[in-house]
Enzyme design. Structure first.
Site, PDB file in Angstrom:
ATOM      1  N   LYS A   1       0.819  -1.221   0.000  1.00 55.33           N
ATOM      2  CA  LYS A   1       0.000   0.000   0.000  1.00 55.33           C
ATOM      3  C   LYS A   1       0.849   1.266   0.000  1.00 55.33           C
ATOM      4  O   LYS A   1       0.496   2.258  -0.639  1.00 55.33           O
ATOM      5  CB  LYS A   1      -0.930   0.002   1.210  1.00 55.33           C
ATOM      6  CG  LYS A   1      -0.211  -0.098   2.533  1.00 55.33           C
ATOM      7  CD  LYS A   1      -1.145  -0.284   3.698  1.00 55.33           C
ATOM      8  CE  LYS A   1      -0.370  -0.595   4.981  1.00 55.33           C
ATOM      9  NZ  LYS A   1       0.257  -1.941   4.958  1.00 55.33           N
TER      10      LYS A   1
ATOM     11  N   GLU B   1      -4.767  -5.462  -5.550  1.00 51.49           N
ATOM     12  CA  GLU B   1      -5.966  -5.713  -4.741  1.00 51.49           C
ATOM     13  C   GLU B   1      -5.634  -5.905  -3.267  1.00 51.49           C
ATOM     14  O   GLU B   1      -6.350  -5.416  -2.381  1.00 51.49           O
ATOM     15  CB  GLU B   1      -6.701  -6.955  -5.271  1.00 51.49           C
ATOM     16  CG  GLU B   1      -7.964  -7.309  -4.512  1.00 51.49           C
ATOM     17  CD  GLU B   1      -9.044  -6.261  -4.655  1.00 51.49           C
ATOM     18  OE1 GLU B   1      -9.359  -5.592  -3.646  1.00 51.49           O
ATOM     19  OE2 GLU B   1      -9.571  -6.095  -5.768  1.00 51.49           O
TER      20      GLU B   1
ATOM     21  N   VAL C   1      -5.231  -3.025  -0.053  1.00 52.36           N
ATOM     22  CA  VAL C   1      -6.281  -2.408   0.763  1.00 52.36           C
ATOM     23  C   VAL C   1      -7.218  -3.487   1.296  1.00 52.36           C
ATOM     24  O   VAL C   1      -7.735  -4.300   0.526  1.00 52.36           O
ATOM     25  CB  VAL C   1      -7.106  -1.387  -0.047  1.00 52.36           C
ATOM     26  CG1 VAL C   1      -8.184  -0.762   0.821  1.00 52.36           C
ATOM     27  CG2 VAL C   1      -6.210  -0.308  -0.637  1.00 52.36           C
TER      28      VAL C   1
ATOM     29  N   GLY D   1       0.968  -9.426  17.907  1.00 49.44           N
ATOM     30  CA  GLY D   1       1.480  -9.227  16.557  1.00 49.44           C
ATOM     31  C   GLY D   1       0.593  -8.370  15.676  1.00 49.44           C
ATOM     32  O   GLY D   1       0.858  -8.205  14.485  1.00 49.44           O
TER      33      GLY D   1
ATOM     34  N   ASP E   1      -1.388   4.393   8.023  1.00 49.97           N
ATOM     35  CA  ASP E   1      -1.719   3.184   7.265  1.00 49.97           C
ATOM     36  C   ASP E   1      -3.090   3.329   6.601  1.00 49.97           C
ATOM     37  O   ASP E   1      -3.252   3.053   5.408  1.00 49.97           O
ATOM     38  CB  ASP E   1      -1.708   1.978   8.207  1.00 49.97           C
ATOM     39  CG  ASP E   1      -2.179   0.693   7.539  1.00 49.97           C
ATOM     40  OD1 ASP E   1      -1.349   0.019   6.911  1.00 49.97           O
ATOM     41  OD2 ASP E   1      -3.373   0.369   7.660  1.00 49.97           O
TER      42      ASP E   1
ATOM     43  N   LYS F   1      -4.305   3.626   2.426  1.00 52.52           N
ATOM     44  CA  LYS F   1      -5.349   2.792   1.828  1.00 52.52           C
ATOM     45  C   LYS F   1      -6.500   3.654   1.298  1.00 52.52           C
ATOM     46  O   LYS F   1      -7.051   3.375   0.223  1.00 52.52           O
ATOM     47  CB  LYS F   1      -5.870   1.794   2.852  1.00 52.52           C
ATOM     48  CG  LYS F   1      -4.813   0.787   3.310  1.00 52.52           C
ATOM     49  CD  LYS F   1      -5.304  -0.023   4.497  1.00 52.52           C
ATOM     50  CE  LYS F   1      -4.236  -0.997   4.987  1.00 52.52           C
ATOM     51  NZ  LYS F   1      -4.647  -1.719   6.206  1.00 52.52           N
TER      52      LYS F   1
ATOM     53  N   GLY G   1      -3.499 -10.673   7.437  1.00 46.68           N
ATOM     54  CA  GLY G   1      -3.205 -12.094   7.653  1.00 46.68           C
ATOM     55  C   GLY G   1      -2.721 -12.751   6.373  1.00 46.68           C
ATOM     56  O   GLY G   1      -3.003 -12.281   5.269  1.00 46.68           O
TER      57      GLY G   1
END
Length: 331
Positions: free
Chosen positions: A42, A66, A69, A124, A138, A142, A239
């Site tokens: 991103k 893809e 975001v 984490g 962040d 996005k 993830g």
């Protein structure tokens, strides 16, 4: 890595390194060598996407992102393809799972920000330096990508107003709940006349709204189009498997030769400028610490009247034995 982007038998490069240093050079080299590129980066797209997409178009290759975001949620494909018949009016998203986890824990378990942040780091969800997550950087990256796709503008990350969640207290959570709201850290892009609003900040959302009930590390994006109306896209925002889902979807698009032109500023028929934050009309939440004395509330409401600001809701509560009180106002 440069052996990969220079290898004559490789047709598609997947960039999953992150950052904007060597990765930018790797992507540029791959494109120059006629290779398609898929990235989940991103920061790279938000900062350098305008030139990189132009460069890819010039070299007749695809640059797809893809996974950059909302993890596994196919929000970019939805904006480009599924909603292509719509003129997008606005979008609002919970697009940072770390911040959403923190706010969820603060509300559901009455925990303070620092306590939940430490847990997020231990699990984490947050980095040792959590600035990018909790201060909204962040989410701003996005949002810049989503807005460019939604409105056909150039990427304008540097113009996104950004405010984090580190100053939110358990008192704010409590008063919002009492008033029937949930605090979420939203990225908001909105078409207003010949301009657009681009902002990331904590937002009070009515508990009746679906997006108010998106909890934990989950992401969601609410999109309003002129034909469809409002639609909500919900799922895992981070993830390994969620990211892989979007990366492989891009790879399948390339294999199937599906087009995805990423209609940004140089193809847009509209010239939409980003509206300065000072010019945005919005409701506001204020929490004031005052001495619980006769006439204080009258003075405060008098100031609001002087500047023609209406008060929608108000709470006044004494908070200690020293006659201090909180006055909470929603305009």
């Amino acid at each position: 890595p440069f052996e990969v982007v220079n290898h004559p038998e490789i047709d598609v490069v997947l960039e999953l390194i992150g950052g904007t240093g060597v990765t930018k050079k790797l992507v540029e080299t791959a494109i120059k060598n006629g290779k398609h590129v898929i990235t989940a980066n991103k920061a790279l797209i938000a900062k350098h996407g305008n030139k990189l997409i132009q460069f890819a178009n010039k070299n007749k290759v695809r640059l797809l992102f893809e996974a950059s975001v909302a993890g596994g949620i196919p929000i970019i494909k939805s904006l480009e393809q599924g909603l292509s018949a719509n003129k997008i009016e606005s979008l609002a998203g919970i697009i940072n799972g770390t911040g959403n986890f923190i706010l969820t824990e603060m509300k559901e378990k009455n925990r303070d920000f620092d306590d939940v942040l430490k847990e997020a780091q231990a699990l984490g969800y947050a980095e040792a330096d959590p600035t990018f997550d909790v201060e909204g950087i962040d989410a701003a990256q996005k949002l810049a990508i989503l807005a460019a796709i939604a409105f056909g503008t150039e990427l304008q990350f540097d113009k996104v107003f950004t405010k984090g969640i580190s100053n939110i207290t358990t008192e704010d959570i409590k008063y919002a709940t009492e008033l029937g709201y949930t605090i979420k850290h939203l990225g908001i892009a909105k078409r207003v006349g010949n301009g657009i609003e681009l902002r990331v900040h904590p937002t009070l959302i009515s508990n009746e709204e679906l997006i108010a009930n998106v909890n934990g590390v989950m992401n969601a994006v609410l999109v309003k189009g002129d034909a469809l109306g409002t639609s909500l896209y919900y799922g895992a925002g981070a993830g390994e498997e969620a990211t892989a889902s979007s990366v492989i979807a891009d790879l399948i698009d390339i294999i199937n030769n599906q087009t995805s032109n990423h209609i940004l500023g140089w193809k847009s028929q509209e010239k939409l400028t980003v509206i300065d934050t000072e010019s945005i009309d919005s409701e506001y939440y204020l929490r004031l610490l005052v001495s619980n004395m006769k006439g204080v509330l009258a003075k405060i409401t008098g100031i609001f009247h002087q500047y023609n600001v209406s008060i929608e809701e108000l709470i006044q509560k004494q908070i200690d034995e020293n006659n201090n009180a909180h006055i909470v106002i929603i305009t």
